[in-house]
Design a protein around this motif. Structure first.
Motif, PDB file in Angstrom:
ATOM      1  N   TRP A 146      36.004  51.696  46.618  1.00 26.21           N
ATOM      2  CA  TRP A 146      37.001  50.825  46.071  1.00 26.21           C
ATOM      3  C   TRP A 146      37.002  49.555  46.768  1.00 26.21           C
ATOM      4  O   TRP A 146      36.958  48.299  46.181  1.00 26.21           O
ATOM      5  CB  TRP A 146      38.277  51.393  46.041  1.00 26.21           C
ATOM      6  N   ASP A 147      36.717  49.610  48.192  1.00 26.36           N
ATOM      7  CA  ASP A 147      36.820  48.379  48.988  1.00 26.36           C
ATOM      8  C   ASP A 147      35.591  47.502  48.816  1.00 26.36           C
ATOM      9  O   ASP A 147      35.702  46.201  48.689  1.00 26.36           O
ATOM     10  CB  ASP A 147      36.570  48.814  50.566  1.00 26.36           C
ATOM     11  N   TYR A 148      34.466  48.095  48.305  1.00 28.57           N
ATOM     12  CA  TYR A 148      33.281  47.147  48.212  1.00 28.57           C
ATOM     13  C   TYR A 148      33.331  46.664  46.935  1.00 28.57           C
ATOM     14  O   TYR A 148      33.059  45.620  46.574  1.00 28.57           O
ATOM     15  CB  TYR A 148      31.871  48.033  48.442  1.00 28.57           C
ATOM     16  N   VAL A 149      33.977  47.264  46.060  1.00 25.68           N
ATOM     17  CA  VAL A 149      34.171  46.572  44.666  1.00 25.68           C
ATOM     18  C   VAL A 149      35.053  45.460  44.823  1.00 25.68           C
ATOM     19  O   VAL A 149      34.902  44.386  44.071  1.00 25.68           O
ATOM     20  CB  VAL A 149      34.836  47.900  43.591  1.00 25.68           C
ATOM     21  N   ILE A 150      36.252  45.583  45.227  1.00 26.19           N
ATOM     22  CA  ILE A 150      37.043  44.532  45.895  1.00 26.19           C
ATOM     23  C   ILE A 150      36.636  43.454  46.389  1.00 26.19           C
ATOM     24  O   ILE A 150      36.748  42.386  45.900  1.00 26.19           O
ATOM     25  CB  ILE A 150      38.400  45.075  46.323  1.00 26.19           C
ATOM     26  N   GLN A 151      35.677  43.764  47.405  1.00 27.56           N
ATOM     27  CA  GLN A 151      34.962  42.786  47.983  1.00 27.56           C
ATOM     28  C   GLN A 151      34.021  41.798  47.050  1.00 27.56           C
ATOM     29  O   GLN A 151      34.101  40.659  47.131  1.00 27.56           O
ATOM     30  CB  GLN A 151      34.124  43.468  49.209  1.00 27.56           C
ATOM     31  N   TRP A 152      33.497  42.614  46.124  1.00 30.34           N
ATOM     32  CA  TRP A 152      32.542  41.964  45.288  1.00 30.34           C
ATOM     33  C   TRP A 152      33.289  41.054  44.349  1.00 30.34           C
ATOM     34  O   TRP A 152      32.904  39.945  44.062  1.00 30.34           O
ATOM     35  CB  TRP A 152      31.781  43.046  44.366  1.00 30.34           C
ATOM     36  N   GLY A 153      34.598  41.559  44.039  1.00 24.58           N
ATOM     37  CA  GLY A 153      35.391  40.823  42.832  1.00 24.58           C
ATOM     38  C   GLY A 153      35.677  39.449  43.413  1.00 24.58           C
ATOM     39  O   GLY A 153      35.804  38.476  42.896  1.00 24.58           O
ATOM     40  N   LYS A 154      36.230  39.703  44.669  1.00 22.14           N
ATOM     41  CA  LYS A 154      36.688  38.314  45.573  1.00 22.14           C
ATOM     42  C   LYS A 154      35.690  37.444  45.713  1.00 22.14           C
ATOM     43  O   LYS A 154      35.759  36.099  45.605  1.00 22.14           O
ATOM     44  CB  LYS A 154      37.332  38.675  46.886  1.00 22.14           C
ATOM     45  N   ALA A 155      34.448  37.770  46.050  1.00 25.25           N
ATOM     46  CA  ALA A 155      33.169  37.099  46.335  1.00 25.25           C
ATOM     47  C   ALA A 155      32.983  36.146  45.142  1.00 25.25           C
ATOM     48  O   ALA A 155      32.560  35.058  44.873  1.00 25.25           O
ATOM     49  CB  ALA A 155      31.961  37.914  46.638  1.00 25.25           C
ATOM     50  N   LYS A 156      33.383  36.840  43.824  1.00 22.04           N
ATOM     51  CA  LYS A 156      33.069  35.987  42.500  1.00 22.04           C
ATOM     52  C   LYS A 156      34.071  34.991  42.357  1.00 22.04           C
ATOM     53  O   LYS A 156      33.905  34.153  41.179  1.00 22.04           O
ATOM     54  CB  LYS A 156      33.071  37.240  41.176  1.00 22.04           C
ATOM     55  N   ASN A 157      35.065  35.092  42.994  1.00 19.23           N
ATOM     56  CA  ASN A 157      36.238  34.222  42.956  1.00 19.23           C
ATOM     57  C   ASN A 157      36.631  33.620  44.159  1.00 19.23           C
ATOM     58  O   ASN A 157      37.682  33.844  44.966  1.00 19.23           O
ATOM     59  CB  ASN A 157      37.396  34.868  42.211  1.00 19.23           C
ATOM     60  N   SER A 158      36.027  32.572  44.550  1.00 16.19           N
ATOM     61  CA  SER A 158      35.792  32.064  46.046  1.00 16.19           C
ATOM     62  C   SER A 158      37.312  31.203  46.365  1.00 16.19           C
ATOM     63  O   SER A 158      37.737  31.197  47.374  1.00 16.19           O
ATOM     64  CB  SER A 158      34.694  31.313  46.446  1.00 16.19           C
ATOM     65  N   ASN A 159      37.898  31.040  45.225  1.00 16.84           N
ATOM     66  CA  ASN A 159      39.177  30.320  45.291  1.00 16.84           C
ATOM     67  C   ASN A 159      40.392  31.064  45.576  1.00 16.84           C
ATOM     68  O   ASN A 159      41.629  30.638  45.883  1.00 16.84           O
ATOM     69  CB  ASN A 159      39.454  29.173  44.112  1.00 16.84           C
ATOM     70  N   LEU A 160      40.135  32.339  45.522  1.00 13.77           N
ATOM     71  CA  LEU A 160      41.403  33.232  45.729  1.00 13.77           C
ATOM     72  C   LEU A 160      41.822  33.203  47.273  1.00 13.77           C
ATOM     73  O   LEU A 160      40.927  33.119  48.253  1.00 13.77           O
ATOM     74  CB  LEU A 160      41.084  34.839  45.387  1.00 13.77           C
ATOM     75  N   THR A 170      49.235  35.169  43.921  1.00 14.55           N
ATOM     76  CA  THR A 170      50.112  34.980  42.944  1.00 14.55           C
ATOM     77  C   THR A 170      49.809  36.011  41.653  1.00 14.55           C
ATOM     78  O   THR A 170      48.768  36.840  41.712  1.00 14.55           O
ATOM     79  CB  THR A 170      50.263  33.594  42.143  1.00 14.55           C
ATOM     80  N   SER A 171      50.571  36.215  40.640  1.00 15.36           N
ATOM     81  CA  SER A 171      50.059  37.100  39.481  1.00 15.36           C
ATOM     82  C   SER A 171      48.894  36.350  38.980  1.00 15.36           C
ATOM     83  O   SER A 171      48.235  37.266  38.389  1.00 15.36           O
ATOM     84  CB  SER A 171      51.398  37.100  38.411  1.00 15.36           C
ATOM     85  N   ASP A 172      48.817  35.208  38.935  1.00 17.31           N
ATOM     86  CA  ASP A 172      47.536  34.790  38.256  1.00 17.31           C
ATOM     87  C   ASP A 172      46.252  34.925  39.128  1.00 17.31           C
ATOM     88  O   ASP A 172      45.386  35.294  38.544  1.00 17.31           O
ATOM     89  CB  ASP A 172      47.688  33.061  38.248  1.00 17.31           C
ATOM     90  N   ASN A 173      46.467  35.144  40.416  1.00 14.07           N
ATOM     91  CA  ASN A 173      45.303  35.503  41.357  1.00 14.07           C
ATOM     92  C   ASN A 173      44.727  36.692  41.144  1.00 14.07           C
ATOM     93  O   ASN A 173      43.930  37.353  40.887  1.00 14.07           O
ATOM     94  CB  ASN A 173      45.599  35.534  42.809  1.00 14.07           C
ATOM     95  N   PHE A 174      45.767  37.847  40.841  1.00 12.19           N
ATOM     96  CA  PHE A 174      45.603  39.321  40.539  1.00 12.19           C
ATOM     97  C   PHE A 174      44.944  39.357  39.143  1.00 12.19           C
ATOM     98  O   PHE A 174      44.080  40.023  38.981  1.00 12.19           O
ATOM     99  CB  PHE A 174      46.783  39.944  40.575  1.00 12.19           C
ATOM    100  N   PRO A 219      48.337  47.939  47.380  1.00 10.43           N
ATOM    101  CA  PRO A 219      48.309  46.442  47.491  1.00 10.43           C
ATOM    102  C   PRO A 219      47.859  45.747  46.197  1.00 10.43           C
ATOM    103  O   PRO A 219      48.056  44.637  46.079  1.00 10.43           O
ATOM    104  CB  PRO A 219      47.639  46.321  48.887  1.00 10.43           C
ATOM    105  N   TYR A 220      46.952  46.289  45.360  1.00 16.23           N
ATOM    106  CA  TYR A 220      46.368  45.816  44.305  1.00 16.23           C
ATOM    107  C   TYR A 220      46.845  46.516  42.943  1.00 16.23           C
ATOM    108  O   TYR A 220      46.015  46.441  42.049  1.00 16.23           O
ATOM    109  CB  TYR A 220      44.843  46.128  44.185  1.00 16.23           C
ATOM    110  N   GLN A 221      48.124  46.945  43.177  1.00 13.76           N
ATOM    111  CA  GLN A 221      48.441  47.719  41.770  1.00 13.76           C
ATOM    112  C   GLN A 221      48.574  46.809  40.601  1.00 13.76           C
ATOM    113  O   GLN A 221      48.934  47.343  39.540  1.00 13.76           O
ATOM    114  CB  GLN A 221      50.083  48.240  42.238  1.00 13.76           C
ATOM    115  N   GLN A 222      48.816  45.272  40.852  1.00 13.63           N
ATOM    116  CA  GLN A 222      48.773  44.629  39.628  1.00 13.63           C
ATOM    117  C   GLN A 222      47.523  44.448  38.914  1.00 13.63           C
ATOM    118  O   GLN A 222      47.301  44.089  37.589  1.00 13.63           O
ATOM    119  CB  GLN A 222      48.965  43.069  39.994  1.00 13.63           C
ATOM    120  N   LEU A 223      46.359  45.167  39.282  1.00 14.76           N
ATOM    121  CA  LEU A 223      45.086  45.373  38.805  1.00 14.76           C
ATOM    122  C   LEU A 223      45.275  46.360  37.712  1.00 14.76           C
ATOM    123  O   LEU A 223      44.286  46.684  36.734  1.00 14.76           O
ATOM    124  CB  LEU A 223      43.916  45.414  39.707  1.00 14.76           C
ATOM    125  N   PHE A 224      46.104  47.379  37.725  1.00 19.27           N
ATOM    126  CA  PHE A 224      46.086  48.588  37.079  1.00 19.27           C
ATOM    127  C   PHE A 224      47.165  48.294  35.711  1.00 19.27           C
ATOM    128  O   PHE A 224      48.070  47.695  35.709  1.00 19.27           O
ATOM    129  CB  PHE A 224      46.758  49.759  37.536  1.00 19.27           C
TER     130      PHE A 224
END
Length: 482
Positions: free
Chosen positions: A198-212, A220-224, A254-259
């Motif tokens: 899970w941690d690695y998947v989150i890391q990968w997703g954040k790397a695809k969106n460097s402005n987060l 914000t809700s838009d970030n999630f 902490p990432y419940q808005q993803l679900f």
């Protein structure tokens, strides 16, 4: 009983290639000015290759009743091997560099030579597995881009399943295509706890969106929503019901808005009322091994060198004439990595202060050379320029696709073995390996042989910059070798 005279047939057809009487096809291979024209026979090529059969059907004859083809993206050297295989059914790989063999594999795939594709994959897995590991990220991605590279793909999947840090801790992880990341996290025998996946998947997703935002509290809700959109095809493959209650709270909440609300409710139900029915699909737990793996039990945490390289360095430390081939007697603990900690030599002094028995490895920018040195002495920070004595230090250049054999250069003038100057950011193994300043942005480091060590380790004496460097603390494993 049928007698088969294959050797004579192969020889006669090879002679026809060398003296192409009655040829009716010319193939221009490579790009000018190093291109070459091959005179060949359409019946032989199209009987051996669906690619050529299709091309010949599409190509008209010229006025001389000859078909003209061009294959600019395959080198003349590679095509020479392919055309001899097509005519004579033979191929010799012993003296070829691995990079050329891989080009040969790619060309064989393009020309629909399935038999050769299978043979070359088997050759790599059987005889050159260390090269595949050294170029793992590129090889792995290629194996998924090319559908009939199943042998190499299975080899890579097996490495990742047993040693997931090979890919998850590599410098290329964040740039993996989505379909490859999904293929990894779907593996049932991936030897990694679910919360770490899970941690690695989150890391990968954040790397695809460097402005987060870096701080999750500022999201914000838009970030999630941005991250949720990026990970929408990955999230279904996480095995949420194999998290512990503590991991659910610390990792998922902490990432419940993803679900989706229903999935989050099912996760809560699983831990608060485990006997209540849930509607979500429960994926089976990973098949985590409870036994020690027979090989690669402690893979070296490096983006530069392989376990085979580490075994060779260890044999030099122990002054063995024959390199170790398994059960490395030393643990290589990563202390510094340039891409993570910074490329200035002063970083080595600061992090490795008072640390002895270190190995530094460097990938040279542009040439791909892997050089380095073993320093048995303590490293001293905040010290002006001084030479230090050692009888056991050495510098080296490790075998790569462009270097047939590794080079070890031992100290000869013991009083001038190691030089420290933290103020000027100098670290030297005699003058055989001289590291200065910022190793990446400053082209100030150099390799020279001024007789303090046995031999030169670089391809030239010019100054260079580095693509990556790492420093390891070397400690005994207390494994006995016979």
């Amino acid at each position: 009983m049928t007698t088969k005279f294959y050797d004579r047939l192969s020889n006669d057809l090879t002679q026809l290639l060398e003296n192409p009487i009655d040829y009716n096809v010319t193939i221009e291979v490579g790009e000018a000015p190093v291109s070459q024209i091959f005179e060949v026979h359409s019946y032989i090529l199209q009987s051996r290759s669906p690619y050529f059969k299709k091309k010949f059907n599409e190509s008209p004859f010229n006025e001389n009743h000859v078909k003209e083809l061009k294959i600019p993206n395959i080198s003349v050297k590679v095509f020479n091997f392919i055309i001899k295989y097509i005519y004579g059914g033979t191929i010799t790989l012993e003296k070829l560099e691995n990079s050329i063999i891989f080009d040969l594999l790619m060309a064989s795939h393009e020309l629909d030579l399935d038999e050769l594709v299978e043979h070359l994959q088997t050759h790599f897995v059987t005889n050159n597995a260390s090269w595949l590991r050294l170029n793992f990220s590129h090889i792995y991605q290629t194996s998924y881009q090319v559908k009939n590279f199943k042998i190499i793909q299975n080899f890579c999947d097996n490495i990742i399943a047993k040693h997931p840090n090979t890919i998850f801790e590599s410098g290329d992880f964040n740039s993996l295509p989505e379909y490859i990341l999904i293929s990894i996290i779907r593996l049932d025998d991936l030897q990694l706890e679910e919360y770490k996946i899970w941690d690695y998947v989150i890391q990968w997703g954040k790397a695809k969106n460097s402005n987060l935002p870096a701080n999750l509290n500022e999201w914000t809700s838009d970030n999630f929503l941005t991250l949720k959109t990026t990970l929408k095809n990955c999230l279904p493959h996480i095995r949420y019901f194999n998290f512990s209650g503590e991991q659910v709270v610390n990792k998922l909440y902490p990432y419940q808005q993803l679900f989706e609300p229903k999935l989050l409710l099912d996760i809560n139900t699983k831990f608060l009322a485990p006997n209540n029915p849930i509607s979500a699909t429960i994926l089976p737990p990973r098949n985590i091994l409870n036994v020690t793996l027979p090989t690669r039990t402690n893979p070296i945490p490096s983006n530069i060198i392989t376990d085979e390289h580490a075994l060779e360095v260890s044999s030099w430390i122990d002054r063995k004439e024959t390199p170790y081939t398994e059960n490395n007697p030393y643990e290589f603990k990563l202390l510094v990595r340039g891409s993570k900690d910074g490329f200035d030599v002063k970083t080595i002094f600061e992090i490795c202060d008072k640390v002895s028995k270190t190995v530094i490895v460097i990938k040279v920018e542009g040439t791909g050379e892997i050089i380095g040195g073993y320093n048995p002495l303590e490293i001293y920070n905040n010290i002006s320029g001084n030479w230090y004595r050692s009888q056991d230090s050495f510098a080296f250049s490790l075998k790569t696709e462009n270097l047939k054999n590794s080079i070890v250069s031992r100290v000869k003038y013991f009083a001038n073995a190691i030089y420290y100057d933290s103020g000027r950011s100098y670290l030297q193994f005699g003058n055989t390996l001289n590291l200065r300043g910022n190793l990446k942005t400053g082209k100030n480091s150099l390799c020279r042989d001024y007789f303090k060590y046995e031999k030169q380790i670089c391809s030239n004496e010019g100054e260079f910059s580095v693509e990556e460097f790492e420093v390891f603390k070397v400690s005994p494993h207390h494994i006995i070798h016979f």
